[in-house]
Design a protein around this motif. Sequence first.
Motif, PDB file in Angstrom:
ATOM      1  N   THR A  42      11.058  -4.745  11.229  1.00  0.00           N
ATOM      2  CA  THR A  42      11.552  -4.227   9.957  1.00  0.00           C
ATOM      3  C   THR A  42      12.648  -3.212  10.267  1.00  0.00           C
ATOM      4  O   THR A  42      12.927  -2.948  11.435  1.00  0.00           O
ATOM      5  N   ARG A  83       6.070  -9.199   7.926  1.00  0.00           N
ATOM      6  CA  ARG A  83       6.644  -8.076   8.662  1.00  0.00           C
ATOM      7  C   ARG A  83       5.576  -7.068   9.074  1.00  0.00           C
ATOM      8  O   ARG A  83       4.533  -6.955   8.444  1.00  0.00           O
ATOM      9  N   TYR A  84       5.870  -6.339  10.144  1.00  0.00           N
ATOM     10  CA  TYR A  84       4.956  -5.314  10.632  1.00  0.00           C
ATOM     11  C   TYR A  84       4.751  -4.255   9.562  1.00  0.00           C
ATOM     12  O   TYR A  84       5.692  -3.839   8.888  1.00  0.00           O
ATOM     13  N   SER A  85       3.515  -3.808   9.407  1.00  0.00           N
ATOM     14  CA  SER A  85       3.211  -2.737   8.470  1.00  0.00           C
ATOM     15  C   SER A  85       2.057  -1.899   9.006  1.00  0.00           C
ATOM     16  O   SER A  85       0.958  -2.419   9.223  1.00  0.00           O
ATOM     17  N   ASP A 123       0.576   0.346   7.287  1.00  0.00           N
ATOM     18  CA  ASP A 123      -0.406   0.395   6.192  1.00  0.00           C
ATOM     19  C   ASP A 123      -1.315  -0.827   6.217  1.00  0.00           C
ATOM     20  O   ASP A 123      -2.532  -0.715   6.065  1.00  0.00           O
ATOM     21  N   SER A 149       3.163  -3.848  -2.407  1.00  0.00           N
ATOM     22  CA  SER A 149       3.650  -3.401  -1.105  1.00  0.00           C
ATOM     23  C   SER A 149       4.377  -4.546  -0.398  1.00  0.00           C
ATOM     24  O   SER A 149       4.218  -5.716  -0.742  1.00  0.00           O
ATOM     25  N   PRO A 167       3.840  -5.841   2.590  1.00  0.00           N
ATOM     26  CA  PRO A 167       2.954  -6.876   3.150  1.00  0.00           C
ATOM     27  C   PRO A 167       2.362  -7.802   2.083  1.00  0.00           C
ATOM     28  O   PRO A 167       2.272  -9.012   2.300  1.00  0.00           O
TER      29      PRO A 167
END
Length: 134
Positions: free
Chosen positions: A65, A93-95, A97, A115, A117
């Motif tokens: 991201t 994508r990487y998150s 949270d 959000s 994700p």
Amino acid sequence: MVYSVIRMLDEDDSVIPSARADPKDVKLLVPLFEELDRVREKNRLRRSVPGRPTVNHLILTGTPTASYTEAAARKATALAESRYSDILTPYIRYSADAKKLYDDCCPLPILLPNSVPAVDYRKLMTSIGFPDRS
């Protein structure tokens, strides 16, 4: 993958592999695809045992991201794109949270329905043929 499961899947059935955006994980897809090819070939002329599943989609998770720019994730994403562009789904994508909520066993769409994700997962599900049910 368990052979007994694979051999019960026919051409109309799909295997949807998922890999993290990590070069090691993306490289591990090669033996998976080789095994699926081997099983399909072995059962090619056997109508009594299906054993011919297809792979139409590949899920890549933890992709880079704007704020998560890990070199390994970028390298793995580029590798997956070069090898599997025809079956890649929209990226997850990487998150941080999402990782935290996963560790807490809390469904992401319930706490953070808008959000990044949650939106990524909805795009993924739509791309593989499941309509948005929100």
